[in-house]
Design an enzyme around this catalytic site. Structure first.
Site, PDB file in Angstrom:
ATOM      1  N   ASP A 121     -10.138  -2.816   2.696  1.00  0.00           N
ATOM      2  CA  ASP A 121      -9.833  -4.240   2.909  1.00  0.00           C
ATOM      3  C   ASP A 121      -8.740  -4.368   3.978  1.00  0.00           C
ATOM      4  OD1 ASP A 121      -7.911  -3.044   1.230  1.00  0.00           O
ATOM      5  OD2 ASP A 121      -7.503  -4.899   0.133  1.00  0.00           O
ATOM      6  N   HIS A 157       0.898   3.455   0.622  1.00  0.00           N
ATOM      7  CA  HIS A 157      -0.164   3.374  -0.389  1.00  0.00           C
ATOM      8  C   HIS A 157      -1.447   4.084   0.084  1.00  0.00           C
ATOM      9  CE1 HIS A 157       2.246   0.828  -2.891  1.00  0.00           C
ATOM     10  NE2 HIS A 157       2.252  -0.183  -2.043  1.00  0.00           N
TER      11      HIS A 157
HETATM   12  O1  RIB Z   1      -1.360  -1.729  -4.212  1.00  0.00           O
HETATM   13  C1  RIB Z   1      -1.577  -1.227  -2.937  1.00  0.00           C
HETATM   14  C2  RIB Z   1      -2.970  -1.572  -2.435  1.00  0.00           C
HETATM   15  O2  RIB Z   1      -3.064  -2.978  -2.360  1.00  0.00           O
HETATM   16  C3  RIB Z   1      -3.292  -1.031  -1.075  1.00  0.00           C
HETATM   17  O3  RIB Z   1      -4.651  -0.662  -1.018  1.00  0.00           O
HETATM   18  C4  RIB Z   1      -3.000  -2.207  -0.164  1.00  0.00           C
HETATM   19  O4  RIB Z   1      -3.813  -2.183   0.997  1.00  0.00           O
HETATM   20  C5  RIB Z   1      -3.230  -3.413  -1.038  1.00  0.00           C
HETATM   21  O5  RIB Z   1      -4.493  -3.901  -0.929  1.00  0.00           O
HETATM   22 CA    CA Z   2      -6.077  -1.415   0.800  1.00  0.00          CA
END
Ligand code: RIB
Ligand code: CA
Length: 314
Positions: free
Chosen positions: A10, A241
């Site tokens: 995303d 992340h």
């Molecule tokens: O919590 C982190 C996630 O949430 C990652 O994938 C970031 O892109 C958001 O969508």
């Molecule tokens: Ca993401």
């Protein structure tokens, strides 16, 4: 032989970094990007995926448009305060020249797994809707996949979308419960580790010196994202992340794992919480569920250095 992967994404600032990290890593062969709602609506996620592959000079890689909403309800909406209105830190890139392929994300995943049984690792770094839809479309994919390595969830750590839940899982808890319950190996790279991977201002500054289009793009999109972190966490810079899932594929020894069955909370304040059965007695709701590799420890400094090394060499 590089490991074949499909990234379900995303994009998203940290998704962008993860996709570029994968493209710069000879251990990995990116077969395609599939898109999902989350940081942005899916239509924009698809445009961004196409844009990112143009920036990387990899227009040979297909993009498949995915689900617009969660399995059981409407998408609750994007997070421009984290990733910008455009999902790319408010830099507003021109439209991509290419279009997505005619297959949906779920169809593309099924077709790729059918054609390459045992060879492909799915790498979801957004909500798990497309992966659940692919399982519904062809349940045999559970036996065709090599592994599912996902960014999402929080076993022992607090959430980020709510005090209980991590954002990707919170966006579609029903899909996540299906994915954690299928008969395949899932590895969960969640907040238990990603909040310990700290990209500091000096690391971020280094990307501006790399002198290639990928690092230049990262340098452009990071300020908005970084502002969000610095306003909401007690640290300078960002936490890493989505790239942590890519690092797991390249150097799994950076992580320590526990193996637990996972259920996902569906209701009320606990909606989207990933619950591991950590105690001695497995309650009935967790019985007969596969053991998930849950990342609980990480060498964050080495991970940040690895990503920078790869981007430096792009
Ligand atoms: O919590 C982190 C996630 O949430 C990652 O994938 C970031 O892109 C958001 O969508
Ligand atoms: Ca993401």
């Amino acid at each position: 032989m590089p490991r074949k992967i499909i990234i379900d994404t995303d994009p998203g600032v940290d998704d962008t970094m993860a996709i570029f990290f994968a493209l710069c890593s000879p251990e990995l062969e990116l077969l395609g990007l599939t898109t999902v709602f989350g940081n942005v609506h899916t239509k924009l996620a698809t445009k961004n995926a196409l844009r990112l592959l143009e920036i990387a000079g990899r227009t040979d890689i297909p993009v498949a448009h995915g689900a617009d909403d969660a399995l059981t309800g409407d998408f609750e909406g994007p997070v421009p305060f984290v990733h910008g209105e455009d999902g790319q830190g408010d830099i507003f890139l021109p439209d991509p020249a290419r279009a997505p392929i005619d297959l949906s994300a779920a169809q593309f995943i099924v077709e790729q797994l059918r054609a390459n049984p045992g060879e492909i690792t799915l790498v979801p770094i957004g909500p798990l809707t497309n992966i659940a839809l692919a399982l519904r479309l062809e349940p045999r994919i559970a036996g065709w996949v090599d592994e599912v390595v996902l960014m999402g969830g929080n076993a022992l750590a607090p959430g980020n979308a709510s005090p209980a839940a991590e954002a990707n899982i919170r966006n579609d808890p029903e899909a996540a419960d299906l994915v954690f319950g299928a008969d395949w190996q899932v590895t969960m790279v969640g907040l238990d580790v990603t909040l310990r991977v700290h990209m500091k201002p000096e690391h971020i500054a280094e990307y501006a010196t790399h002198g290639n289009p990928l690092s230049a793009h990262i340098t452009r999109i990071l300020p908005h994202y970084r502002n969000y972190f610095e306003a909401n966490y007690d640290a300078e810079g960002i936490y890493v992340h989505d790239s942590s899932a890519i690092a797991y594929l390249i150097e799994p020894d950076l992580f320590t794992l526990r193996r637990w069955p996972i259920r996902v909370g569906a209701l009320g304040l606990g909606r989207g919480k990933t619950w591991p059965a950590t105690g001695g007695r497995i309650p009935p709701e967790w019985e007969s569920r596969p053991l998930v590799n849950v990342c609980v420890g990480v060498d964050g400094e080495r991970l940040v250095a690895l990503e920078a090394e790869r981007l430096r060499g792009a």
